[in-house]
Design a protein around this motif. Structure first.
Motif, mmCIF file in Angstrom:
data_model
loop_
_atom_site.group_PDB
_atom_site.id
_atom_site.type_symbol
_atom_site.label_atom_id
_atom_site.label_comp_id
_atom_site.label_asym_id
_atom_site.label_seq_id
_atom_site.Cartn_x
_atom_site.Cartn_y
_atom_site.Cartn_z
ATOM 1 N N ASN A 79 34.502 20.668 43.259
ATOM 2 C CA ASN A 79 35.133 21.972 43.121
ATOM 3 C C ASN A 79 34.561 22.973 44.114
ATOM 4 N N TYR A 80 35.436 23.826 44.638
ATOM 5 C CA TYR A 80 34.982 25.044 45.296
ATOM 6 C C TYR A 80 34.880 26.121 44.221
ATOM 7 N N ALA A 81 33.828 26.900 44.274
ATOM 8 C CA ALA A 81 33.644 27.979 43.302
ATOM 9 C C ALA A 81 33.570 29.307 44.032
ATOM 10 N N VAL A 82 34.349 30.263 43.562
ATOM 11 C CA VAL A 82 34.296 31.632 44.073
ATOM 12 C C VAL A 82 33.781 32.506 42.932
ATOM 13 N N ARG A 83 32.634 33.115 43.157
ATOM 14 C CA ARG A 83 31.987 33.931 42.135
ATOM 15 C C ARG A 83 32.070 35.402 42.518
ATOM 16 N N VAL A 84 32.645 36.215 41.624
ATOM 17 C CA VAL A 84 32.792 37.646 41.868
ATOM 18 C C VAL A 84 31.859 38.387 40.927
ATOM 19 N N PHE A 85 31.066 39.286 41.485
ATOM 20 C CA PHE A 85 30.082 40.012 40.688
ATOM 21 C C PHE A 85 30.761 41.030 39.768
ATOM 22 N N THR A 86 30.120 41.277 38.633
ATOM 23 C CA THR A 86 30.599 42.275 37.681
ATOM 24 C C THR A 86 29.565 43.387 37.544
ATOM 25 N N PRO A 87 29.919 44.635 37.935
ATOM 26 C CA PRO A 87 31.202 45.045 38.511
ATOM 27 C C PRO A 87 31.199 44.938 40.028
ATOM 28 N N SER A 88 32.349 44.624 40.582
ATOM 29 C CA SER A 88 32.553 44.662 42.027
ATOM 30 C C SER A 88 33.534 45.777 42.350
ATOM 31 N N SER A 89 33.653 46.097 43.628
ATOM 32 C CA SER A 89 34.610 47.130 44.020
ATOM 33 C C SER A 89 36.030 46.571 43.947
#
Length: 304
Positions: A79-89
């Motif tokens: 799997n490719y994983a894309v992790r987005v921080f909380t909170p992000s802009s």
């Protein structure tokens, strides 16, 4: 805090497609993307190596991203994983969703997030990222009210420290999401040098000094009250620092000649803040100030 999305690599007759190299991963969108946690790696080695060689890559778009997003590859689950921080802009989220969609389209895969929600390239844009941003802001607010005086998040170039005043500014604005996004983004792209911490141990009494350097004619970001930053927390602890110091460098000669840069002196950090004229700096967040360029004469006056 974060949320991750997973995109399965394309299955082939005898396995899976080769893992994207970093160059391919950065050109999957019609945008100029960069990595922000790889400055110590030779650029050619980086671009030609597979994404799976790295625990994660911090990816963003210059002048657009505030926190960026992380890309990684799981060799076990393919799997490719894309992790987005909380909170992000808001801009971080829009870029991340575009990137997730591009990966899913390239590999003909559906998109599954860590909550088990399933999306496709046709509906991933409907993901309620605004709710995640508001949840993150509220989480910071609760921590500041209940646990800490200040809360730090990491941007692509600089940390941002929040306190109750900054949170109040966000909540009292017409659009809290835009206000939060703009605060974090603006700090990342300030036209200023971020001074680095250094530490010195006295061989006689083993006391440890924390230190910064301020150079003539260089706009510089410094802490108002220094403390050991997260990146150095594995080296030394706050209670091990006996005192903080700041050294001053002036330019005697051609500014393009390294030999022209000379140490003019140093002083106790707290004394420096007390003597620094109030019109020569401003707060950029709850912990850091941006010091306007100081002339040689101003530096020598501070050192008197």
């Amino acid at each position: 805090m974060s949320i991750s999305f997973y995109i399965k690599n394309k299955k082939k007759f005898l396995g899976y497609e080769a893992v994207l190299n970093v160059e391919s991963a950065l050109t999957i969108l019609d945008k100029e993307l960069n990595t922000y946690n790889t400055s110590n790696i030779d650029i050619n080695d980086l671009l030609l190596s597979p994404v799976s060689n790295y625990e994660c890559l911090l990816i963003g778009e210059d002048k657009v991203s505030a926190r960026g997003f992380e890309l990684s590859y799981d060799n076990k689950d393919k799997n490719y994983a894309v992790r987005v921080f909380t909170p992000s802009s808001k801009e971080d989220w829009l870029l991340a969703l575009d990137y997730i969609k591009a990966l899913a389209k390239k590999f003909g895969s559906e998109i599954i997030n860590e909550r088990g929600e399933v999306y496709t390239i046709d509906n991933i844009d409907k993901f309620n990222y605004e709710n995640d941003i508001l949840f993150g802001i509220n989480s910071i607010s609760l921590k500041i009210n209940d646990e800490v005086d200040k809360y730090i998040i990491f941007g692509i170039n600089r940390v941002v420290t929040f306190d109750s005043g900054m949170i109040e500014k966000i909540y009292s604005s017409a659009n809290p999401i835009d206000t939060f996004s703009n605060i974090v983004k603006e700090i990342q792209y300030l036209d200023a040098y971020s001074a680095h911490q250094q530490f010195y141990k006295n061989n006689e009494d083993h006391r440890i000094m924390g230190a910064y350097t301020l150079t003539e004619n260089l706009r510089t970001i410094l802490p108002y009250k220094p403390s050991v930053e997260f990146e150095n927390s594995n080296i030394v602890k706050n209670d091990e620092i006996s005192f903080w110091n700041i050294g001053f460098v002036v330019i005697n000669g051609d500014e393009n000649d390294p030999n022209s840069y000379q140490v003019a002196g140093n002083m106790n950090y707290e004394d420096f803040i007390k003597k620094l004229p109030i019109n020569k700096y401003k707060f950029i967040d709850a912990s850091y100030i941006m010091v306007e360029p100081l002339s040689k004469e101003e530096i020598l006056e501070l050192l008197k």
